[in-house]
Design a protein around this motif. Structure first.
Motif, PDB file in Angstrom:
ATOM      1  N   LEU A  47      74.269  64.897 -86.981  1.00 34.85           N
ATOM      2  CA  LEU A  47      73.603  64.171 -85.914  1.00 34.85           C
ATOM      3  C   LEU A  47      73.059  62.858 -86.461  1.00 34.85           C
ATOM      4  CD1 LEU A  47      72.387  64.160 -83.021  1.00 34.85           C
ATOM      5  CD2 LEU A  47      70.403  65.343 -83.986  1.00 34.85           C
ATOM      6  N   ASP A  48      73.484  61.737 -85.889  1.00 31.95           N
ATOM      7  CA  ASP A  48      72.968  60.410 -86.245  1.00 31.95           C
ATOM      8  C   ASP A  48      71.861  60.053 -85.258  1.00 31.95           C
ATOM      9  OD1 ASP A  48      74.604  59.662 -88.420  1.00 31.95           O
ATOM     10  OD2 ASP A  48      76.242  59.178 -87.055  1.00 31.95           O
ATOM     11  N   VAL A  49      70.699  59.658 -85.792  1.00 28.62           N
ATOM     12  CA  VAL A  49      69.564  59.303 -84.944  1.00 28.62           C
ATOM     13  C   VAL A  49      69.024  57.952 -85.392  1.00 28.62           C
ATOM     14  CG1 VAL A  49      67.288  59.993 -84.141  1.00 28.62           C
ATOM     15  CG2 VAL A  49      68.962  61.743 -84.698  1.00 28.62           C
ATOM     16  N   SER A  59      63.001  57.065 -76.047  1.00 31.92           N
ATOM     17  CA  SER A  59      63.768  58.103 -76.741  1.00 31.92           C
ATOM     18  C   SER A  59      64.636  57.503 -77.853  1.00 31.92           C
ATOM     19  CB  SER A  59      64.639  58.872 -75.755  1.00 31.92           C
ATOM     20  OG  SER A  59      65.550  58.009 -75.130  1.00 31.92           O
ATOM     21  N   PRO A  60      64.840  58.251 -78.920  1.00 36.28           N
ATOM     22  CA  PRO A  60      65.704  57.773 -80.006  1.00 36.28           C
ATOM     23  C   PRO A  60      67.167  57.765 -79.550  1.00 36.28           C
ATOM     24  CG  PRO A  60      65.054  60.034 -80.418  1.00 36.28           C
ATOM     25  CD  PRO A  60      64.308  59.582 -79.203  1.00 36.28           C
ATOM     26  N   GLU A  86      67.268  66.830 -73.459  1.00 37.30           N
ATOM     27  CA  GLU A  86      66.232  67.613 -72.784  1.00 37.30           C
ATOM     28  C   GLU A  86      65.018  67.781 -73.694  1.00 37.30           C
ATOM     29  OE1 GLU A  86      67.925  71.339 -71.567  1.00 37.30           O
ATOM     30  OE2 GLU A  86      69.442  70.377 -70.317  1.00 37.30           O
ATOM     31  N   GLN A  87      65.268  68.048 -74.971  1.00 31.41           N
ATOM     32  CA  GLN A  87      64.176  68.194 -75.932  1.00 31.41           C
ATOM     33  C   GLN A  87      63.437  66.868 -76.131  1.00 31.41           C
ATOM     34  OE1 GLN A  87      63.076  71.095 -77.266  1.00 31.41           O
ATOM     35  NE2 GLN A  87      64.565  71.936 -75.823  1.00 31.41           N
ATOM     36  N   VAL A  88      64.185  65.773 -76.134  1.00 32.46           N
ATOM     37  CA  VAL A  88      63.567  64.451 -76.282  1.00 32.46           C
ATOM     38  C   VAL A  88      62.639  64.190 -75.098  1.00 32.46           C
ATOM     39  CG1 VAL A  88      64.049  61.969 -76.225  1.00 32.46           C
ATOM     40  CG2 VAL A  88      65.372  63.457 -77.721  1.00 32.46           C
ATOM     41  N   GLU A  89      63.093  64.468 -73.890  1.00 30.80           N
ATOM     42  CA  GLU A  89      62.282  64.244 -72.694  1.00 30.80           C
ATOM     43  C   GLU A  89      60.990  65.056 -72.751  1.00 30.80           C
ATOM     44  OE1 GLU A  89      62.765  61.956 -70.359  1.00 30.80           O
ATOM     45  OE2 GLU A  89      64.553  61.335 -71.445  1.00 30.80           O
ATOM     46  N   ALA A  90      61.071  66.282 -73.282  1.00 31.04           N
ATOM     47  CA  ALA A  90      59.886  67.143 -73.379  1.00 31.04           C
ATOM     48  C   ALA A  90      58.886  66.619 -74.404  1.00 31.04           C
ATOM     49  CB  ALA A  90      60.308  68.567 -73.731  1.00 31.04           C
ATOM     50  N   MET A  96      58.865  63.207 -82.851  1.00 26.68           N
ATOM     51  CA  MET A  96      59.701  64.345 -82.469  1.00 26.68           C
ATOM     52  C   MET A  96      60.878  64.630 -83.393  1.00 26.68           C
ATOM     53  SD  MET A  96      61.796  62.699 -79.286  1.00 26.68           S
ATOM     54  CE  MET A  96      60.566  61.594 -78.657  1.00 26.68           C
ATOM     55  N   MET A  97      61.069  63.882 -84.444  1.00 28.98           N
ATOM     56  CA  MET A  97      62.264  64.077 -85.267  1.00 28.98           C
ATOM     57  C   MET A  97      62.291  65.466 -85.907  1.00 28.98           C
ATOM     58  SD  MET A  97      63.760  61.415 -84.530  1.00 28.98           S
ATOM     59  CE  MET A  97      65.185  61.937 -85.374  1.00 28.98           C
ATOM     60  N   TYR A  98      61.184  65.883 -86.476  1.00 31.39           N
ATOM     61  CA  TYR A  98      61.129  67.203 -87.091  1.00 31.39           C
ATOM     62  C   TYR A  98      61.392  68.277 -86.039  1.00 31.39           C
ATOM     63  CZ  TYR A  98      59.337  71.382 -89.362  1.00 31.39           C
ATOM     64  OH  TYR A  98      59.219  72.641 -89.864  1.00 31.39           O
TER      65      TYR A  98
END
Length: 181
Positions: A47-49, A59-60, A86-90, A96-98
């Motif tokens: 996963l590239d972020v 959001s990233p 969905e996790q990013v929105e939450a 939130m990276m970890y």
């Protein structure tokens, strides 16, 4: 706190948490790669972020375009990215990276349950091709490899033109003495 201060604090936390972890790679202070799963596992993905300027308020940017993911179908990639969104929105507005990385590790099986590896074209190889490839590999094996220390010694023995000075070994000295006597 400003977005840049939040990013700096999260970056410090990520560095300390994932120090020595081969699954985490910091490309730049705002770009990271996370490998979910074992390196040789068929259900592993990379996963590239990247953090935009206003992260964590925005959001990233995430993608699965790395070469490592070539065997994953487009549908599976879309599913993974939609679940991660969905996790990013939450978690929007917080570091939130970890959380994302750990959530992806915990849910890897669910994310990859419909995964069918993409098969690339395979060409047939005749037995003569295999024997010639094996013989060239043997030829390559025979080439002497010098260690760094041996290379340094070679360089330290040479002059500025790359030539060894006269008398650098006993054979050269004997040849010189036999010619002059």
């Amino acid at each position: 706190m400003t977005a840049n201060e939040d990013q700096e604090m999260e970056l410090e936390a990520l560095r300390s948490i994932y120090e020595g972890d081969e699954c985490f790679k910091e490309i730049s202070p705002v770009s990271f790669q996370f490998r979910i799963g074992d390196l040789d596992g068929t259900k592993a993905f990379l996963l590239d972020v990247s953090w935009p300027e206003m992260y964590p308020e925005t959001s990233p940017q995430m993608n699965l375009d790395a070469f490592f993911n070539n065997r994953i179908s487009a549908e599976t990639k879309e599913l993974i990215l939609s679940k991660l969104e969905e996790q990013v929105e939450a978690n929007l507005g917080t570091a939130m990276m970890y959380t994302l990385f750990e959530w992806a590790k915990e849910n890897q099986e669910a994310l990859m349950e419909n995964h069918k590896p993409v098969v690339t074209a395979v060409t047939s190889i005749s037995s003569s091709d295999v024997t010639t490839a094996a013989s060239t590999a043997k030829k390559r094996e025979k080439k002497e490899q010098l260690t760094k220390a041996q290379k340094r010694r070679m360089v330290s023995r040479t002059d500025n033109k790359g030539e060894l000075p006269r008398g650098w070994n006993w054979v050269d000295v004997i040849k010189h003495v036999s010619k002059t006597s």
